[in-house]
Design a protein around this motif. Structure first.
Motif, PDB file in Angstrom:
ATOM      1  N   SER A  68       0.832  -1.200   0.000  1.00  0.00           N
ATOM      2  CA  SER A  68       0.000   0.000   0.000  1.00  0.00           C
ATOM      3  C   SER A  68       0.862   1.242   0.000  1.00  0.00           C
ATOM      4  O   SER A  68       2.001   1.240   0.468  1.00  0.00           O
ATOM      5  N   ILE A  69       0.291   2.304  -0.537  1.00  0.00           N
ATOM      6  CA  ILE A  69       0.889   3.633  -0.492  1.00  0.00           C
ATOM      7  C   ILE A  69      -0.207   4.606  -0.084  1.00  0.00           C
ATOM      8  O   ILE A  69      -1.240   4.704  -0.769  1.00  0.00           O
ATOM      9  N   GLY A  70      -0.005   5.279   1.031  1.00  0.00           N
ATOM     10  CA  GLY A  70      -1.060   6.150   1.538  1.00  0.00           C
ATOM     11  C   GLY A  70      -2.348   5.366   1.702  1.00  0.00           C
ATOM     12  O   GLY A  70      -2.354   4.281   2.295  1.00  0.00           O
ATOM     13  N   PRO A  71      -3.464   5.836   1.144  1.00  0.00           N
ATOM     14  CA  PRO A  71      -4.743   5.130   1.270  1.00  0.00           C
ATOM     15  C   PRO A  71      -4.966   4.056   0.206  1.00  0.00           C
ATOM     16  O   PRO A  71      -5.986   3.360   0.231  1.00  0.00           O
ATOM     17  N   VAL A  72      -4.024   3.897  -0.716  1.00  0.00           N
ATOM     18  CA  VAL A  72      -4.199   2.967  -1.840  1.00  0.00           C
ATOM     19  C   VAL A  72      -3.581   1.613  -1.500  1.00  0.00           C
ATOM     20  O   VAL A  72      -2.380   1.520  -1.246  1.00  0.00           O
TER      21      VAL A  72
ATOM     22  N   LYS B 185      -1.407   2.571 -10.458  1.00  0.00           N
ATOM     23  CA  LYS B 185      -1.811   3.795 -11.155  1.00  0.00           C
ATOM     24  C   LYS B 185      -2.453   4.791 -10.191  1.00  0.00           C
ATOM     25  O   LYS B 185      -2.153   5.991 -10.214  1.00  0.00           O
ATOM     26  N   LYS B 186      -3.322   4.296  -9.313  1.00  0.00           N
ATOM     27  CA  LYS B 186      -3.973   5.158  -8.331  1.00  0.00           C
ATOM     28  C   LYS B 186      -2.935   5.730  -7.354  1.00  0.00           C
ATOM     29  O   LYS B 186      -3.016   6.897  -6.971  1.00  0.00           O
ATOM     30  N   ALA B 187      -1.979   4.898  -6.977  1.00  0.00           N
ATOM     31  CA  ALA B 187      -0.937   5.341  -6.045  1.00  0.00           C
ATOM     32  C   ALA B 187      -0.065   6.416  -6.681  1.00  0.00           C
ATOM     33  O   ALA B 187       0.335   7.385  -6.014  1.00  0.00           O
TER      34      ALA B 187
END
Length: 370
Positions: free
Chosen positions: A158-162, A188-190
């Motif tokens: 995970s990265i942050g909330p993703v 992509k979202k991250a």
């Protein structure tokens, strides 16, 4: 400074500062006859080196490793292996101002309190660049594990909330994006999230997950040197790590015993297995033969471009804005560092386990009588 030596049977001793001549490591306890050359180590160092994407510092370093001892004609000799990586792109002037104040999130204050003196150029010994030595040693540990049929695979969960979705994950995907995420949609979202925070002169953190397969059961030392305790110590020793989980980690606090216990059963080959793996491959501090699952929480990069409040050595409260070349996120470059520390720890405990049983010692030495 003590604390730069790790391991008992497979020992690493690291040295160097971020703006010194370079970084190095001496590995003692590596058996003779392991095929090894600089390209194998270089492949690991490439995964952590800077300047490879828009999500890492633009500092350009080749991080080219040299083997100084312990290898002859492509194989280890059994003597200490000495490795060195020279620093090539220091800009110490970027750090000249921070000698007088303490950067939030850094070890400036604590180093001053311990030693009364610190190398303020990039953090010196506390710099993330210190992980070069760990990764170089980890490449050798991983080569030993490969010979034993054991693999260590780490990736960004995970990265942050993703967070990745496991049903969308493929191992090969993690090498196809700069964030080392095995879920390309999540990657992509991250990326979008990082760019958003980067535009705000801020940084983000995340979670690295590491899976070990092929580990035999019964490896570890009970009580104070439990395998899970040793893995936690090894990974927590990485500067950016603020938490470690084994197996289901903190999730177990919400379960009952019947939900959390892993039932045993014999498979079709009469091999004892676990039907679930909430324990993460370790029971009573010893490996149980199933996958070892570990997660590391990585903090956001401490050096950010937005104004921050701090204090200086003149007893003044001040506001600073850090300049220089810094990663907006540490997680992708830390993946191979986590992998390396896990590999080093596993090799050390495998070697310690060789003397645990008299029947196996006899079996080994009886080979000399034949």
């Amino acid at each position: 400074m003590s604390g730069s030596i790790y391991g008992k049977c497979f020992t690493i001793s690291t040295w160097g500062e971020s703006h010194g001549e370079g970084y190095g490591v001496v590995i003692d306890g590596c058996p003779a006859g392991l095929p090894l050359d600089e390209s194998q180590i270089q492949a690991y160092l490439k995964r952590r080196k800077p300047g490879q994407s828009k999500f890492s510092t633009p500092r350009k370093e080749e991080d080219k490793v040299r083997i100084l001892s312990g290898v002859f004609e492509g194989k280890t000799t059994g003597t200490p292996i000495s490795l060195i990586v020279f620093n090539e792109n220091q800009r110490s002037s970027d750090y000249s101002d921070i000698a007088s104040y303490y950067r939030p999130g850094h070890a400036d204050y604590t180093y001053d309190m311990k030693y009364g003196f610190r190398d303020y150029r990039g953090g010196g010994r506390s710099s993330g660049r210190e992980t070069i030595s760990r990764v170089a040693a980890g490449a050798i540990a991983s080569a030993i594990l490969k010979e034993l049929g054991i693999t260590v695979y780490a990736y960004t969960k995970s990265i942050g909330p993703v967070t990745i979705e496991y049903q969308k994950c493929r191992k090969e995907f993690s090498m196809q994006n700069p964030l080392y995420m095995p879920d390309l949609e999540a990657a992509k979202k991250a990326e979008e999230y990082i760019m958003e925070k980067q535009a705000e002169n801020d940084s983000v953190g995340g979670v690295i997950e590491c899976i070990v397969t092929g580990m035999p059961p019964g490896i570890g030392e009970p009580v104070f040197d439990k395998l899970d305790a040793a893995l936690a110590k090894a990974v927590m020793s990485i500067g950016a790590v603020k938490g470690v989980e084994i197996g289901d980690g903190f999730q177990v606090t919400t379960r009952t015993g019947s939900e959390n216990n892993d039932p045993f059963a014999y498979d079709q080959n009469k091999r004892l297995i676990k039907l679930t793996n909430h324990a993460g491959g370790i029971l009573g501090g010893l490996s149980d033969g199933s996958e070892i699952i570990l997660r590391a929480a990585i903090k956001p990069t401490a050096s950010i471009g937005r104004p921050q409040r701090t204090a200086n050595k003149n007893n003044e409260n001040i506001e600073i804005q850090i300049v220089g070349r810094h990663d907006p996120i540490i997680v992708p470059r830390a993946v191979v560092v986590v992998e390396s520390m896990v590999a080093i720890t596993l090799v050390d405990f495998l070697f310690q386990g060789m003397t645990a049983r008299m029947d196996r010692i006899k079996e080994f030495y009886n080979l000399y009588k034949q």
